[in-house]
Design an enzyme around this catalytic site. Structure first.
Site, PDB file in Angstrom:
ATOM      1  N   GLU A   1      -6.163  -5.832  10.160  1.00 22.75           N
ATOM      2  CA  GLU A   1      -5.180  -4.766  10.362  1.00 22.75           C
ATOM      3  C   GLU A   1      -5.560  -3.959  11.598  1.00 22.75           C
ATOM      4  OE1 GLU A   1      -2.638  -2.561   7.315  1.00 22.75           O
ATOM      5  OE2 GLU A   1      -4.486  -1.438   7.340  1.00 22.75           O
TER       6      GLU A   1
ATOM      7  N   ASN B   1       0.864  -1.179   0.000  1.00 20.75           N
ATOM      8  CA  ASN B   1       0.000   0.000   0.000  1.00 20.75           C
ATOM      9  C   ASN B   1       0.905   1.234   0.000  1.00 20.75           C
ATOM     10  OD1 ASN B   1      -1.859   2.002   0.472  1.00 20.75           O
ATOM     11  ND2 ASN B   1      -2.399   1.334   2.552  1.00 20.75           N
TER      12      ASN B   1
ATOM     13  N   SER C   1       2.408  -2.462  10.386  1.00 18.72           N
ATOM     14  CA  SER C   1       3.832  -2.458  10.764  1.00 18.72           C
ATOM     15  C   SER C   1       4.610  -3.702  10.319  1.00 18.72           C
ATOM     16  CB  SER C   1       3.986  -2.259  12.277  1.00 18.72           C
ATOM     17  OG  SER C   1       3.608  -0.954  12.630  1.00 18.72           O
TER      18      SER C   1
ATOM     19  N   GLY D   1       1.555   1.825  11.242  1.00 21.69           N
ATOM     20  CA  GLY D   1       2.598   2.847  11.347  1.00 21.69           C
ATOM     21  C   GLY D   1       3.216   3.004  12.719  1.00 21.69           C
TER      22      GLY D   1
ATOM     23  N   HIS E   1      -9.840   0.567   4.366  1.00 24.87           N
ATOM     24  CA  HIS E   1      -8.591   0.833   5.092  1.00 24.87           C
ATOM     25  C   HIS E   1      -8.852   1.911   6.138  1.00 24.87           C
ATOM     26  CE1 HIS E   1      -4.626   2.361   6.069  1.00 24.87           C
ATOM     27  NE2 HIS E   1      -4.136   1.219   5.610  1.00 24.87           N
TER      28      HIS E   1
HETATM   29  P1  PGA Z   1       2.214   0.208   7.880  1.00 28.37           P
HETATM   30  O1  PGA Z   1       0.851   0.477   7.131  1.00 28.37           O
HETATM   31  O2  PGA Z   1       2.789  -1.053   7.275  1.00 28.37           O
HETATM   32  O3  PGA Z   1       3.040   1.414   7.593  1.00 28.37           O
HETATM   33  O4  PGA Z   1       1.886   0.035   9.321  1.00 28.37           O
HETATM   34  C1  PGA Z   1       0.011  -0.573   6.804  1.00 28.37           C
HETATM   35  C2  PGA Z   1      -1.232  -0.023   6.188  1.00 28.37           C
HETATM   36  O5  PGA Z   1      -1.660   1.061   6.596  1.00 28.37           O
HETATM   37  O6  PGA Z   1      -1.827  -0.654   5.308  1.00 28.37           O
END
Ligand code: PGA
Length: 236
Positions: free
Chosen positions: A149, A7, A185, A155, A83
């Site tokens: 998720e 993404n 993450s 993040g 998302h």
């Molecule tokens: P991240 O984001 O891997 O930076 O935590 C994942 C996402 O938001 O799909």
């Protein structure tokens, strides 16, 4: 085989895309979701391309929106829907309409669900996921992949334990019978650990997918473990 989804959010300006495309590993089990404005760069490059969101509408006076119809017209076959970063502006009813629109145009939908830290701390994770799935998938039967998720993981560098992920994936599979990816993450440091979750069908990678060398290494690590079967089967 596992599905690995990158993404790319809004990480790139136009000048950085060429380097990304020149260096990204080509792999049938990888899907990249660039900013809509950058999608044309990714077409006809042996890369599966996904939208980061779709409109609940097909066509019309909806400023700033991108529809599933517009996506399939140019060769986009996947859509990320629900998302957290877009869910903030949508309720489950709207997400349900978005999914219906994407499926109508034969896209494969990747539906994100997950709980906040507060909900996790109050043992509400399964209730929250159940409500999201029941409402978002109401009346739906088609090519859908669920992405578990946790919002607190996006993040943050924090991830659930493998046991927690496994239990939640089990719950989704037993009650809804869809494939389930994990997102939040995912990076080169934790992919080995995450790869050990036996019922996981793949990963959604955000920030680490924006660093092409790291994303390539993640793809290689996932393939190392799962290379004994071929092709990610999108059917349930
Ligand atoms: P991240 O984001 O891997 O930076 O935590 C994942 C996402 O938001 O799909």
């Amino acid at each position: 085989m596992k599905l690995i989804v990158g993404n790319l959010k809004m990480y790139f300006d136009g000048s950085e895309i060429k380097n990304y495309l020149d260096n990204l590993i080509r792999d049938d089990n990888v899907v990249v979701c660039p900013s809509s404005i950058h999608i044309p760069y990714f077409l006809n490059k042996n890369i599966n391309v996904g939208l980061q969101d779709v409109s609940m509408y097909e066509k019309g006076s909806f400023t700033g929106e991108v529809s599933a119809l517009q996506g399939v017209n140019i060769g986009v076959t996947y859509a990320l829907i629900g998302h957290y970063e877009t869910r903030k502006y949508n309720d489950n009813k709207i997400i349900n309409l978005k999914i219906k629109n994407a499926l109508k145009h034969n896209m494969t939908v990747m539906l994100c669900v997950g709980e906040t830290l507060d909900e996790k701390n109050n043992n509400l994770t399964l209730d929250v996921i159940k409500k999201q799935l029941n409402e978002c998938l109401d009346g739906i039967n088609g090519k859908v992949i669920i992405v578990y998720e946790p919002i607190w993981s996006i993040g943050s560098g924090l991830i659930p334990t493998n046991e927690e992920i496994k239990n939640i994936i089990n719950f989704i599979k037993e009650n809804y019978n869809y494939k389930v990816l994990y997102g939040g993450s995912v990076n080169l440091q934790n992919i080995d650990t995450l790869n050990k979750v036996s019922n996981i069908d793949g990963f959604l990678v955000g920030f680490s997918a924006s660093k092409v060398d790291e994303f390539n290494e993640i793809i290689k690590e996932v393939n190392k473990i799962w290379c004994f079967s071929t092709g990610f089967d999108k059917t349930r």
